[in-house]
Write a protein that holds these residues in place. Structure first.
Motif, PDB file in Angstrom:
ATOM      1  N   LYS A  67       6.672  14.142  -7.883  1.00  0.00           N
ATOM      2  CA  LYS A  67       5.631  14.409  -6.519  1.00  0.00           C
ATOM      3  C   LYS A  67       5.113  13.130  -6.039  1.00  0.00           C
ATOM      4  CE  LYS A  67       6.581  19.071  -7.043  1.00  0.00           C
ATOM      5  NZ  LYS A  67       7.256  19.870  -6.024  1.00  0.00           N
ATOM      6  N   TYR A  68       4.995  12.070  -6.872  1.00  0.00           N
ATOM      7  CA  TYR A  68       4.344  10.999  -6.358  1.00  0.00           C
ATOM      8  C   TYR A  68       5.119   9.952  -5.647  1.00  0.00           C
ATOM      9  CZ  TYR A  68       1.456  12.949 -10.253  1.00  0.00           C
ATOM     10  OH  TYR A  68       0.731  13.703 -11.033  1.00  0.00           O
ATOM     11  N   GLY A  69       6.053  10.337  -5.151  1.00  0.00           N
ATOM     12  CA  GLY A  69       6.819   9.062  -4.174  1.00  0.00           C
ATOM     13  C   GLY A  69       6.185   8.505  -3.366  1.00  0.00           C
ATOM     14  N   MET A  70       5.069   8.819  -2.814  1.00  0.00           N
ATOM     15  CA  MET A  70       4.302   8.209  -1.703  1.00  0.00           C
ATOM     16  C   MET A  70       3.541   7.153  -2.349  1.00  0.00           C
ATOM     17  SD  MET A  70       2.477  10.868   0.805  1.00  0.00           S
ATOM     18  CE  MET A  70       1.745   9.690   1.817  1.00  0.00           C
ATOM     19  N   LEU A  71       3.197   7.291  -3.756  1.00  0.00           N
ATOM     20  CA  LEU A  71       2.578   6.195  -4.538  1.00  0.00           C
ATOM     21  C   LEU A  71       3.339   4.912  -4.633  1.00  0.00           C
ATOM     22  CD1 LEU A  71       0.763   8.276  -7.318  1.00  0.00           C
ATOM     23  CD2 LEU A  71      -0.208   7.325  -5.290  1.00  0.00           C
ATOM     24  N   ILE A  72       4.584   4.903  -4.501  1.00  0.00           N
ATOM     25  CA  ILE A  72       5.296   3.636  -4.531  1.00  0.00           C
ATOM     26  C   ILE A  72       5.935   3.211  -3.327  1.00  0.00           C
ATOM     27  CG2 ILE A  72       6.225   3.840  -7.028  1.00  0.00           C
ATOM     28  CD1 ILE A  72       8.785   4.927  -5.809  1.00  0.00           C
ATOM     29  N   CYS A  73       5.522   3.732  -2.164  1.00  0.00           N
ATOM     30  CA  CYS A  73       5.815   3.498  -0.695  1.00  0.00           C
ATOM     31  C   CYS A  73       5.154   2.206  -0.405  1.00  0.00           C
ATOM     32  CB  CYS A  73       5.419   4.393   0.255  1.00  0.00           C
ATOM     33  SG  CYS A  73       5.842   4.074   1.763  1.00  0.00           S
ATOM     34  N   GLU A  74       5.531   1.367   0.235  1.00  0.00           N
ATOM     35  CA  GLU A  74       5.069  -0.107   0.332  1.00  0.00           C
ATOM     36  C   GLU A  74       4.487  -0.279   1.671  1.00  0.00           C
ATOM     37  OE1 GLU A  74       7.137  -3.670  -1.024  1.00  0.00           O
ATOM     38  OE2 GLU A  74       7.915  -2.682  -2.568  1.00  0.00           O
ATOM     39  N   SER A  75       4.606   0.750   2.574  1.00  0.00           N
ATOM     40  CA  SER A  75       4.130   0.662   3.921  1.00  0.00           C
ATOM     41  C   SER A  75       2.728   0.902   3.838  1.00  0.00           C
ATOM     42  CB  SER A  75       4.780   1.695   4.805  1.00  0.00           C
ATOM     43  OG  SER A  75       4.408   2.884   4.447  1.00  0.00           O
ATOM     44  N   ILE A  76       1.963   0.377   4.782  1.00  0.00           N
ATOM     45  CA  ILE A  76       0.475   0.219   5.086  1.00  0.00           C
ATOM     46  C   ILE A  76       0.122   0.686   6.314  1.00  0.00           C
ATOM     47  CG2 ILE A  76      -1.724  -1.029   4.827  1.00  0.00           C
ATOM     48  CD1 ILE A  76      -0.413  -2.727   2.741  1.00  0.00           C
ATOM     49  N   SER A  77      -0.853   1.852   6.498  1.00  0.00           N
ATOM     50  CA  SER A  77      -0.938   2.235   8.061  1.00  0.00           C
ATOM     51  C   SER A  77      -2.425   2.148   8.184  1.00  0.00           C
ATOM     52  CB  SER A  77      -0.217   3.656   8.115  1.00  0.00           C
ATOM     53  OG  SER A  77      -0.802   4.586   7.161  1.00  0.00           O
ATOM     54  N   GLU A  78      -2.803   2.118   9.535  1.00  0.00           N
ATOM     55  CA  GLU A  78      -4.081   2.299  10.008  1.00  0.00           C
ATOM     56  C   GLU A  78      -4.977   3.479   9.232  1.00  0.00           C
ATOM     57  OE1 GLU A  78      -6.115   0.421  11.653  1.00  0.00           O
ATOM     58  OE2 GLU A  78      -4.685  -0.945  12.509  1.00  0.00           O
ATOM     59  N   PRO A  79      -6.078   3.283   8.658  1.00  0.00           N
ATOM     60  CA  PRO A  79      -7.073   2.079   8.800  1.00  0.00           C
ATOM     61  C   PRO A  79      -6.895   1.120   7.997  1.00  0.00           C
ATOM     62  CG  PRO A  79      -8.192   4.103   8.085  1.00  0.00           C
ATOM     63  CD  PRO A  79      -6.692   4.448   8.067  1.00  0.00           C
ATOM     64  N   PHE A  80      -6.013   1.031   7.223  1.00  0.00           N
ATOM     65  CA  PHE A  80      -5.959   0.106   5.959  1.00  0.00           C
ATOM     66  C   PHE A  80      -5.417  -1.387   6.038  1.00  0.00           C
ATOM     67  CE2 PHE A  80      -6.261   4.414   4.476  1.00  0.00           C
ATOM     68  CZ  PHE A  80      -7.546   4.322   3.839  1.00  0.00           C
ATOM     69  N   ILE A  81      -4.864  -1.422   7.511  1.00  0.00           N
ATOM     70  CA  ILE A  81      -4.170  -2.854   7.691  1.00  0.00           C
ATOM     71  C   ILE A  81      -5.111  -3.852   7.747  1.00  0.00           C
ATOM     72  CG2 ILE A  81      -2.770  -3.890   9.368  1.00  0.00           C
ATOM     73  CD1 ILE A  81      -1.483  -1.441  10.274  1.00  0.00           C
ATOM     74  N   ARG A  82      -4.885  -4.822   7.034  1.00  0.00           N
ATOM     75  CA  ARG A  82      -5.871  -6.247   6.974  1.00  0.00           C
ATOM     76  C   ARG A  82      -4.940  -7.493   7.030  1.00  0.00           C
ATOM     77  NH1 ARG A  82      -8.207  -2.254   6.120  1.00  0.00           N
ATOM     78  NH2 ARG A  82      -9.711  -1.379   4.902  1.00  0.00           N
ATOM     79  N   LYS A  83      -5.684  -8.162   7.955  1.00  0.00           N
ATOM     80  CA  LYS A  83      -5.014  -9.468   8.241  1.00  0.00           C
ATOM     81  C   LYS A  83      -4.782 -10.465   7.016  1.00  0.00           C
ATOM     82  CE  LYS A  83      -6.117  -9.722  13.050  1.00  0.00           C
ATOM     83  NZ  LYS A  83      -6.971 -10.195  14.029  1.00  0.00           N
TER      84      LYS A  83
END
Length: 154
Positions: free
Chosen positions: A134-150
């Motif tokens: 059930k934890y597929g999202m845990l290995i997803c490498e995409s990052i979305s707002e509000p967590f995007i950091r330069k």
């Protein structure tokens, strides 16, 4: 680790690893019974709570050693948690077995390894009832707002 009381499986993580639950989880999945974590930052209620949570959710001991007050950005408060959140006598209990003060020193505590091993055989945390499918999202490498950091490091 081979001790006079028998074999003990130790894991290690640095203080930044404490910020992410996956670090302790991976060590637990690899068999760690106790995690050692050197630290170099102010230990306050939230950081101490992270360690308490890692011990609780993985049913393992965690010991951290922090620089004393007076070292840059440090304040002592090394801690050890035994990971045994419940017992038959009192129900819920604090897993904290020692918290040092702000001064430099040698602090000794005993981890109740036999009790921890028995606890791990009967409680629901740790690995017994996980649902990794059930934890597929845990290995997803995409990052979305509000967590995007330069300044994100890879």
């Amino acid at each position: 680790m081979n001790t006079k009381s028998g074999n003990l499986t130790i894991g290690a993580m640095i203080c930044y690893d404490r910020e992410f639950p996956e670090s302790a989880r991976i060590l637990m999945l690899k068999g760690a019974e106790i995690i050692l974590a050197p630290n170099a930052c102010p230990m306050e209620i939230n950081r101490i709570s992270q360690l308490r949570a890692r011990a609780y959710e993985n049913m393992l001991g965690i010991a951290t050693c922090n620089y004393p007050f007076g070292k840059p950005d440090c304040n002592g408060h090394s801690t050890a948690f035994d990971g045994i959140a419940y017992n038959d006598a009192n129900g819920s209990r604090d897993t904290l077995i020692i918290e040092a003060g702000e001064r430099e020193g040698i602090y000794i505590t005993d981890f109740p390894i036999d009790e921890l091993r028995k606890y791990r055989q009967n409680e629901v945390h740790g690995n017994a009832y996980r649902r990794p499918e059930k934890y597929g999202m845990l290995i997803c490498e995409s990052i979305s707002e509000p967590f995007i950091r330069k300044d994100r490091r890879k």
